[in-house]
Enzyme design. Structure first.
Site, PDB file in Angstrom:
ATOM      1  N   ASP A  21       0.827  -1.211   0.000  1.00  0.00           N
ATOM      2  CA  ASP A  21       0.000   0.000   0.000  1.00  0.00           C
ATOM      3  C   ASP A  21       0.860   1.261   0.000  1.00  0.00           C
ATOM      4  O   ASP A  21       1.950   1.270   0.579  1.00  0.00           O
ATOM      5  CB  ASP A  21      -0.913  -0.024   1.239  1.00  0.00           C
ATOM      6  CG  ASP A  21      -2.050   0.971   1.117  1.00  0.00           C
ATOM      7  OD1 ASP A  21      -2.303   1.461  -0.006  1.00  0.00           O
ATOM      8  OD2 ASP A  21      -2.694   1.267   2.141  1.00  0.00           O
ATOM      9  N   HIS A  38       2.573   3.528  -9.018  1.00  0.00           N
ATOM     10  CA  HIS A  38       2.423   2.087  -9.268  1.00  0.00           C
ATOM     11  C   HIS A  38       3.662   1.534  -9.975  1.00  0.00           C
ATOM     12  O   HIS A  38       4.092   0.424  -9.698  1.00  0.00           O
ATOM     13  CB  HIS A  38       1.163   1.821 -10.101  1.00  0.00           C
ATOM     14  CG  HIS A  38      -0.107   2.140  -9.347  1.00  0.00           C
ATOM     15  ND1 HIS A  38      -0.340   1.691  -8.065  1.00  0.00           N
ATOM     16  CD2 HIS A  38      -1.210   2.858  -9.687  1.00  0.00           C
ATOM     17  CE1 HIS A  38      -1.521   2.120  -7.654  1.00  0.00           C
ATOM     18  NE2 HIS A  38      -2.076   2.839  -8.610  1.00  0.00           N
ATOM     19  N   SER A  67     -10.611  -7.134  -5.399  1.00  0.00           N
ATOM     20  CA  SER A  67     -11.930  -7.144  -6.057  1.00  0.00           C
ATOM     21  C   SER A  67     -12.483  -5.723  -6.111  1.00  0.00           C
ATOM     22  O   SER A  67     -13.149  -5.334  -7.075  1.00  0.00           O
ATOM     23  CB  SER A  67     -12.915  -8.013  -5.269  1.00  0.00           C
ATOM     24  OG  SER A  67     -12.376  -9.271  -5.004  1.00  0.00           O
ATOM     25  N   LEU A 132      10.990 -20.556  -4.697  1.00  0.00           N
ATOM     26  CA  LEU A 132      10.058 -19.608  -4.069  1.00  0.00           C
ATOM     27  C   LEU A 132       8.707 -19.727  -4.768  1.00  0.00           C
ATOM     28  O   LEU A 132       8.635 -19.673  -5.996  1.00  0.00           O
ATOM     29  CB  LEU A 132      10.586 -18.170  -4.206  1.00  0.00           C
ATOM     30  CG  LEU A 132       9.633 -17.063  -3.727  1.00  0.00           C
ATOM     31  CD1 LEU A 132       9.439 -17.124  -2.205  1.00  0.00           C
ATOM     32  CD2 LEU A 132      10.160 -15.673  -4.113  1.00  0.00           C
TER      33      LEU A 132
HETATM   34  C1  FPP Z   1      -2.016   0.068  -3.372  1.00  0.00           C
HETATM   35  O1  FPP Z   1      -1.541   1.403  -3.341  1.00  0.00           O
HETATM   36  C2  FPP Z   1      -1.469  -0.613  -4.549  1.00  0.00           C
HETATM   37  C3  FPP Z   1      -2.200  -1.130  -5.587  1.00  0.00           C
HETATM   38  C4  FPP Z   1      -3.660  -1.058  -5.645  1.00  0.00           C
HETATM   39  C5  FPP Z   1      -1.541  -1.746  -6.755  1.00  0.00           C
HETATM   40  C6  FPP Z   1      -0.362  -2.620  -6.446  1.00  0.00           C
HETATM   41  C7  FPP Z   1       0.457  -2.734  -7.653  1.00  0.00           C
HETATM   42  C8  FPP Z   1       1.795  -2.724  -7.687  1.00  0.00           C
HETATM   43  C9  FPP Z   1       2.658  -2.725  -6.485  1.00  0.00           C
HETATM   44  C10 FPP Z   1       2.501  -2.672  -8.987  1.00  0.00           C
HETATM   45  C11 FPP Z   1       2.692  -3.889  -9.779  1.00  0.00           C
HETATM   46  C12 FPP Z   1       2.528  -5.203  -9.123  1.00  0.00           C
HETATM   47  C13 FPP Z   1       2.942  -6.362  -9.693  1.00  0.00           C
HETATM   48  C14 FPP Z   1       2.656  -7.651  -9.008  1.00  0.00           C
HETATM   49  C15 FPP Z   1       3.699  -6.378 -10.955  1.00  0.00           C
HETATM   50  P1  FPP Z   1      -2.589   2.590  -3.452  1.00  0.00           P
HETATM   51  O2  FPP Z   1      -2.723   2.962  -4.875  1.00  0.00           O
HETATM   52  O3  FPP Z   1      -3.869   2.204  -2.778  1.00  0.00           O
HETATM   53  O4  FPP Z   1      -1.847   3.701  -2.644  1.00  0.00           O
HETATM   54  P2  FPP Z   1      -2.514   4.864  -1.787  1.00  0.00           P
HETATM   55  O5  FPP Z   1      -3.162   4.207  -0.594  1.00  0.00           O
HETATM   56  O6  FPP Z   1      -1.352   5.703  -1.410  1.00  0.00           O
HETATM   57  O7  FPP Z   1      -3.495   5.582  -2.668  1.00  0.00           O
END
Ligand code: FPP
Length: 260
Positions: A21, A38, A67, A132
């Protein structure tokens, strides 16, 4: 891998589960679009995988897309899909070379065909690897997971393959995602929120939880090591008393002597 949980806290968790997060906030603090966060988050995924390989952690489960994340602005969902596809195309060779088995859990049918194909190809390609077990939870929700397991039991009962009285937590657990792995020993969430957010609701029943304010793109080995050190000092009781799970006196480590 056996799915029997060990009573004593091993120094290194066998299975680590992570909520990544803070990507959005990391980008917003830099006055950049969220997608940049991201992208930086995808780099942090590699930091985490490297750490697991170095530490001999056997399984890593990452929450990549919930989801509920489908409800984000269309532009962000589209950017995330592009990022997933790119990462799948780019990283699979290297993951395979390093002995990583890749799997996906979640409602796969909600993804576009190109992504579904890449997912299947990554799974096929890395099927024989054992160093892994990397599971990516994508379009995943803990409630969905329990519901799909319950539906599978109901179908077997309706077809006469299973008696309703034979349904217990083991029967249901065996149909949840990750049933072939030991449950996560340690859960880490970055980004400062202290909640589970519909991640592995069934599987986290006795998992040790660890939270940090650090944003996911800032992840480094030192932070992961802090989580490991904290985990190694905990006494896991699984509902028993401290005395019941304490090791023999000649092997006593420095752990807290409390009982629940
Ligand atoms: C949460 O941060 C993160 C996500 C919803 C996306 C996770 C994706 C990645 C780490 C990138 C790629 C992953 C892979 C497996 C290749 P947020 O957007 O909710 O952050 P915020 O709480 O600061 O808004």
């Amino acid at each position: 891998m056996s799915s029997e949980p060990a009573i004593a806290a091993a120094r290194v968790p066998r299975h680590l589960a992570v909520i990544m997060d803070g990507n959005g906030r990391w980008a917003e603090r830099r006055r950049r679009p969220r997608v940049i966060g991201h992208r930086a988050g995808a780099r942090a995924v590699n930091v985490c995988i490297d750490f697991c390989l170095e530490q001999g952690i056997e399984a890593l489960t990452l929450f990549a897309f919930s989801s509920e994340n489908w409800g984000r602005p269309e532009e962000e969902v589209g950017a995330l899909m592009k990022l997933f596809l790119g990462a799948l195309e780019r990283e699979v060779d290297e993951l395979d070379r390093r002995g990583v088995r890749v799997r996906f859990i979640g409602e796969r049918e909600r993804f576009a065909e190109a992504i579904r194909k890449q997912m299947a190809s990554a799974e096929d390609r890395t099927r024989a690897n054992t160093r892994l077990h990397l599971t990516v939870a994508a379009s995943y929700g803990g409630r969905w997971d329990i519901a799909q397991a319950a539906r599978s039991l109901a179908e077997d009962v309706a077809a006469g393959r299973l008696a309703a009285e034979d349904i217990d937590e083991y029967a249901l657990g065996a149909r949840t995602c990750l049933a072939e792995l030991p449950p996560p020993d340690l859960f880490i969430r970055t980004g400062g929120e202290t909640r589970i957010s519909n991640f592995l609701l069934w599987q986290l029943a006795y998992t040790e939880l660890w939270f940090t304010d650090l944003l996911w793109p800032e992840l480094d080995a030192a932070t992961l090591q802090r989580a490991m050190d904290d985990y190694a000092g905990r006494q896991r009781r699984f509902g028993l008393t401290g005395a019941q799970v304490a090791p023999a006196p000649d092997r006593l480590p420095a752990t807290k002597e409390t009982s629940e």
